[in-house]
Design an enzyme around this catalytic site. Sequence first.
Site, PDB file in Angstrom:
ATOM      1  N   THR A 135       0.825  -1.211   0.000  1.00  0.00           N
ATOM      2  CA  THR A 135       0.000   0.000   0.000  1.00  0.00           C
ATOM      3  C   THR A 135       0.858   1.260   0.000  1.00  0.00           C
ATOM      4  OG1 THR A 135      -1.487   1.283   1.426  1.00  0.00           O
ATOM      5  CG2 THR A 135      -0.127  -0.349   2.524  1.00  0.00           C
ATOM      6  N   ASP A 136       0.306   2.342  -0.528  1.00  0.00           N
ATOM      7  CA  ASP A 136       1.022   3.623  -0.470  1.00  0.00           C
ATOM      8  C   ASP A 136       1.170   4.120   0.969  1.00  0.00           C
ATOM      9  OD1 ASP A 136      -1.636   4.322  -0.031  1.00  0.00           O
ATOM     10  OD2 ASP A 136      -1.730   5.854  -1.590  1.00  0.00           O
ATOM     11  N   GLU A 137       0.370   3.566   1.892  1.00  0.00           N
ATOM     12  CA  GLU A 137       0.413   4.060   3.280  1.00  0.00           C
ATOM     13  C   GLU A 137       1.767   3.818   3.957  1.00  0.00           C
ATOM     14  OE1 GLU A 137      -2.999   3.391   5.747  1.00  0.00           O
ATOM     15  OE2 GLU A 137      -4.342   3.408   4.028  1.00  0.00           O
ATOM     16  N   TYR A 163      -1.406  -0.357  11.231  1.00  0.00           N
ATOM     17  CA  TYR A 163      -1.626  -1.042   9.945  1.00  0.00           C
ATOM     18  C   TYR A 163      -0.448  -0.821   9.004  1.00  0.00           C
ATOM     19  CZ  TYR A 163      -3.201  -1.540   5.100  1.00  0.00           C
ATOM     20  OH  TYR A 163      -3.271  -1.861   3.769  1.00  0.00           O
ATOM     21  N   LYS A 167       2.424  -3.383   7.354  1.00  0.00           N
ATOM     22  CA  LYS A 167       2.616  -3.578   5.917  1.00  0.00           C
ATOM     23  C   LYS A 167       4.060  -3.252   5.513  1.00  0.00           C
ATOM     24  CE  LYS A 167      -0.148  -4.521   3.213  1.00  0.00           C
ATOM     25  NZ  LYS A 167      -0.633  -5.847   2.715  1.00  0.00           N
TER      26      LYS A 167
HETATM   27  P1  NAD Z   1      -9.990  -7.094   2.835  1.00  0.00           P
HETATM   28  O1  NAD Z   1      -9.930  -6.779   4.289  1.00  0.00           O
HETATM   29  O2  NAD Z   1     -11.219  -6.763   2.062  1.00  0.00           O
HETATM   30  O3  NAD Z   1      -9.707  -8.643   2.609  1.00  0.00           O
HETATM   31  C1  NAD Z   1      -8.726  -9.336   3.296  1.00  0.00           C
HETATM   32  C2  NAD Z   1      -8.938 -10.833   3.045  1.00  0.00           C
HETATM   33  O4  NAD Z   1      -7.851 -11.539   3.673  1.00  0.00           O
HETATM   34  C3  NAD Z   1     -10.222 -11.389   3.637  1.00  0.00           C
HETATM   35  O5  NAD Z   1     -10.853 -12.256   2.716  1.00  0.00           O
HETATM   36  C4  NAD Z   1      -9.756 -12.156   4.869  1.00  0.00           C
HETATM   37  O6  NAD Z   1     -10.584 -13.263   5.214  1.00  0.00           O
HETATM   38  C5  NAD Z   1      -8.371 -12.617   4.426  1.00  0.00           C
HETATM   39  N1  NAD Z   1      -7.484 -12.862   5.559  1.00  0.00           N
HETATM   40  C6  NAD Z   1      -7.252 -12.048   6.622  1.00  0.00           C
HETATM   41  N2  NAD Z   1      -6.376 -12.623   7.460  1.00  0.00           N
HETATM   42  C7  NAD Z   1      -6.033 -13.822   6.913  1.00  0.00           C
HETATM   43  C8  NAD Z   1      -5.169 -14.859   7.295  1.00  0.00           C
HETATM   44  N3  NAD Z   1      -4.453 -14.793   8.428  1.00  0.00           N
HETATM   45  N4  NAD Z   1      -5.049 -15.942   6.481  1.00  0.00           N
HETATM   46  C9  NAD Z   1      -5.766 -16.016   5.329  1.00  0.00           C
HETATM   47  N5  NAD Z   1      -6.614 -15.065   4.930  1.00  0.00           N
HETATM   48  C10 NAD Z   1      -6.752 -13.981   5.699  1.00  0.00           C
HETATM   49  O7  NAD Z   1      -8.709  -6.382   2.194  1.00  0.00           O
HETATM   50  P2  NAD Z   1      -8.561  -5.662   0.776  1.00  0.00           P
HETATM   51  O8  NAD Z   1      -9.045  -4.271   0.869  1.00  0.00           O
HETATM   52  O9  NAD Z   1      -9.069  -6.568  -0.268  1.00  0.00           O
HETATM   53  O10 NAD Z   1      -6.969  -5.582   0.693  1.00  0.00           O
HETATM   54  C11 NAD Z   1      -6.220  -6.665   0.120  1.00  0.00           C
HETATM   55  C12 NAD Z   1      -4.755  -6.320   0.194  1.00  0.00           C
HETATM   56  O11 NAD Z   1      -4.513  -5.114  -0.530  1.00  0.00           O
HETATM   57  C13 NAD Z   1      -4.248  -6.058   1.614  1.00  0.00           C
HETATM   58  O12 NAD Z   1      -2.964  -6.636   1.731  1.00  0.00           O
HETATM   59  C14 NAD Z   1      -4.165  -4.542   1.726  1.00  0.00           C
HETATM   60  O13 NAD Z   1      -3.138  -4.167   2.603  1.00  0.00           O
HETATM   61  C15 NAD Z   1      -3.828  -4.174   0.294  1.00  0.00           C
HETATM   62  N6  NAD Z   1      -4.279  -2.842  -0.160  1.00  0.00           N
HETATM   63  C16 NAD Z   1      -5.581  -2.452  -0.029  1.00  0.00           C
HETATM   64  C17 NAD Z   1      -5.985  -1.224  -0.531  1.00  0.00           C
HETATM   65  C18 NAD Z   1      -7.427  -0.773  -0.434  1.00  0.00           C
HETATM   66  O14 NAD Z   1      -7.720   0.371  -0.791  1.00  0.00           O
HETATM   67  N7  NAD Z   1      -8.352  -1.608   0.018  1.00  0.00           N
HETATM   68  C19 NAD Z   1      -5.060  -0.384  -1.147  1.00  0.00           C
HETATM   69  C20 NAD Z   1      -3.718  -0.807  -1.254  1.00  0.00           C
HETATM   70  C21 NAD Z   1      -3.359  -2.039  -0.774  1.00  0.00           C
HETATM   71  O1  TDX Z   2     -16.546   6.746   8.041  1.00  0.00           O
HETATM   72  C1  TDX Z   2     -15.451   7.167   7.619  1.00  0.00           C
HETATM   73  N1  TDX Z   2     -15.262   8.497   7.493  1.00  0.00           N
HETATM   74  C2  TDX Z   2     -14.088   9.043   7.048  1.00  0.00           C
HETATM   75  O2  TDX Z   2     -13.969  10.273   6.946  1.00  0.00           O
HETATM   76  C3  TDX Z   2     -14.377   6.269   7.252  1.00  0.00           C
HETATM   77  C4  TDX Z   2     -14.556   4.785   7.374  1.00  0.00           C
HETATM   78  C5  TDX Z   2     -13.212   6.829   6.781  1.00  0.00           C
HETATM   79  N2  TDX Z   2     -13.064   8.160   6.686  1.00  0.00           N
HETATM   80  C6  TDX Z   2     -11.820   8.720   6.114  1.00  0.00           C
HETATM   81  C7  TDX Z   2     -10.521   8.171   6.661  1.00  0.00           C
HETATM   82  C8  TDX Z   2      -9.592   8.267   5.455  1.00  0.00           C
HETATM   83  O3  TDX Z   2      -9.071   9.592   5.362  1.00  0.00           O
HETATM   84  O4  TDX Z   2     -11.825   8.346   4.732  1.00  0.00           O
HETATM   85  C9  TDX Z   2     -10.514   8.040   4.265  1.00  0.00           C
HETATM   86  C10 TDX Z   2     -10.488   6.621   3.735  1.00  0.00           C
HETATM   87  O5  TDX Z   2     -10.650   5.755   4.849  1.00  0.00           O
HETATM   88  P1  TDX Z   2     -10.553   4.159   4.718  1.00  0.00           P
HETATM   89  O6  TDX Z   2     -11.564   3.686   3.730  1.00  0.00           O
HETATM   90  O7  TDX Z   2     -10.564   3.576   6.084  1.00  0.00           O
HETATM   91  O8  TDX Z   2      -9.141   3.984   3.983  1.00  0.00           O
HETATM   92  P2  TDX Z   2      -7.640   4.369   4.401  1.00  0.00           P
HETATM   93  O9  TDX Z   2      -7.483   4.544   5.843  1.00  0.00           O
HETATM   94  O10 TDX Z   2      -7.215   5.486   3.492  1.00  0.00           O
HETATM   95  O11 TDX Z   2      -6.896   2.995   3.973  1.00  0.00           O
HETATM   96  C11 TDX Z   2      -7.295   2.305   2.772  1.00  0.00           C
HETATM   97  O12 TDX Z   2      -6.435   2.567   1.700  1.00  0.00           O
HETATM   98  C12 TDX Z   2      -5.147   1.998   1.743  1.00  0.00           C
HETATM   99  C13 TDX Z   2      -7.406   0.789   2.977  1.00  0.00           C
HETATM  100  O13 TDX Z   2      -8.293   0.519   4.031  1.00  0.00           O
HETATM  101  C14 TDX Z   2      -6.051   0.186   3.222  1.00  0.00           C
HETATM  102  O14 TDX Z   2      -6.167  -1.224   3.336  1.00  0.00           O
HETATM  103  C15 TDX Z   2      -5.175   0.520   2.060  1.00  0.00           C
HETATM  104  O15 TDX Z   2      -3.870   0.090   2.309  1.00  0.00           O
END
Ligand code: NAD
Ligand code: TDX
Length: 350
Positions: A135-137, A163, A167
Amino acid sequence: MRTCLVTGGAGFIGSNFVRYTLSHYDDVRMVNLDALTYAANPASLDSVRDDPRYEFVHGNICDRALVRRIVDEYRPDYVVNFAAESHVDRSIENPAAFVETNVLGTISLLDAVRDAWASPRASFASTHRYLQVSTDEVYGSLSLDAPREKFHPDSPLDPRSPYSASKASADQFVNAYAETYGLPVNISRCSNNYGPYQHVEKFIPRQVTNLLNGGRGKLFGDGLNVRDWIHVEDHCSAIWAILTRGAPGRTYLVGADCERSNREVLTAILQAMGREPNDFDYVRDRPGHDRRYALDASATRAELGWEPAHRDFLAGLRETIAWYENNSSWWEGEKDKTEAWYEGVGKRGR
Ligand code: NAD
Ligand code: TDX
């Protein structure tokens, strides 16, 4: 036939990736290892369940014996690690769970592929690839006062939440395995994803489902934090491009140049859903809330010829809203639990 082991394939991005890959490439078998935590929804995979090229294994990536067994049995060409605890607010409540899955789970996978892929001469086949979905985070937070500043692949790591610390730590192990054992790895660092099948705890689905239930939007803090949005399908196509065309050892940034403040995104959602512009509440801010993310994916585009296909954010947002409207059975079961959880966080003062 190539075999791709994905972990966390029942979550948001993983399930999109499984569907994306099976629908675009005929010669790929997908094996999905998922622990089915609260974040998973098996219904996200309904459309591929009967596909003979898809197999599901219920299990935890931290279960080292199980992971070894799966890698030995399926002999994957590719491993894509999506499995993670992914929600920043939950990491503030319980950091240790994030170390467990995100760091130790990654090491369990790295050990298994290192041992399975090494030939007797301890060299790795050119077709093998381990991709860590990061992630960019991990780069920390940018300032609103320097709008042209962006994250680059070699920007210093500066994680600021439990988090992102977990990562970044996992990423360091991935790079260490490449250096130490010659493991063919890539790391992808993507910006905020949006689209169908995202858990209702995350920003966009939370706002949309609150409004669908007759409630109000919830903005953390002053609502001016900025995120750089990308459609989940574009993240999936980038992952495939990295897996199949990326140079081993390299880290790729994935983004679509779409910075928006949370306030702007919520305003667009309210408008698209025919609600009043002030149908939201400012709520307690997230502790340590990163101010701004923005990334420069030009090197990924130039090297891999990858381009995002979804360039109209408002159109993508409207489609996403329509998806939640039309698929309420997918999210309703998690909605009340999630809102109760947010209420509990507020009461505990974190
Ligand atoms: P998510 O929370 O929707 O899904 C995570 C999945 O992993 C779930 O199906 C969960 O059951 C499974 N899981 C959790 N712990 C586990 C374990 N110990 N063993 C096996 N499975 C397990 O997450 P997402 O948003 O789909 O993110 C997927 C990946 O992408 C993550 O690594 C996250 O850090 C990365 N990522 C997410 C975003 C975003 O915006 N959502 C952006 C950049 C990177
Ligand atoms: O109810 C809300 N109100 C609000 O203002 C929630 C749930 C979030 N927020 C804000 C927090 C953040 O500035 O919105 C922004 C986005 O929040 P999230 O959806 O929780 O995402 P973020 O914290 O940016 O992280 C996400 O992007 C990078 C994913 O959850 C991560 O898994 C990924 O790595």
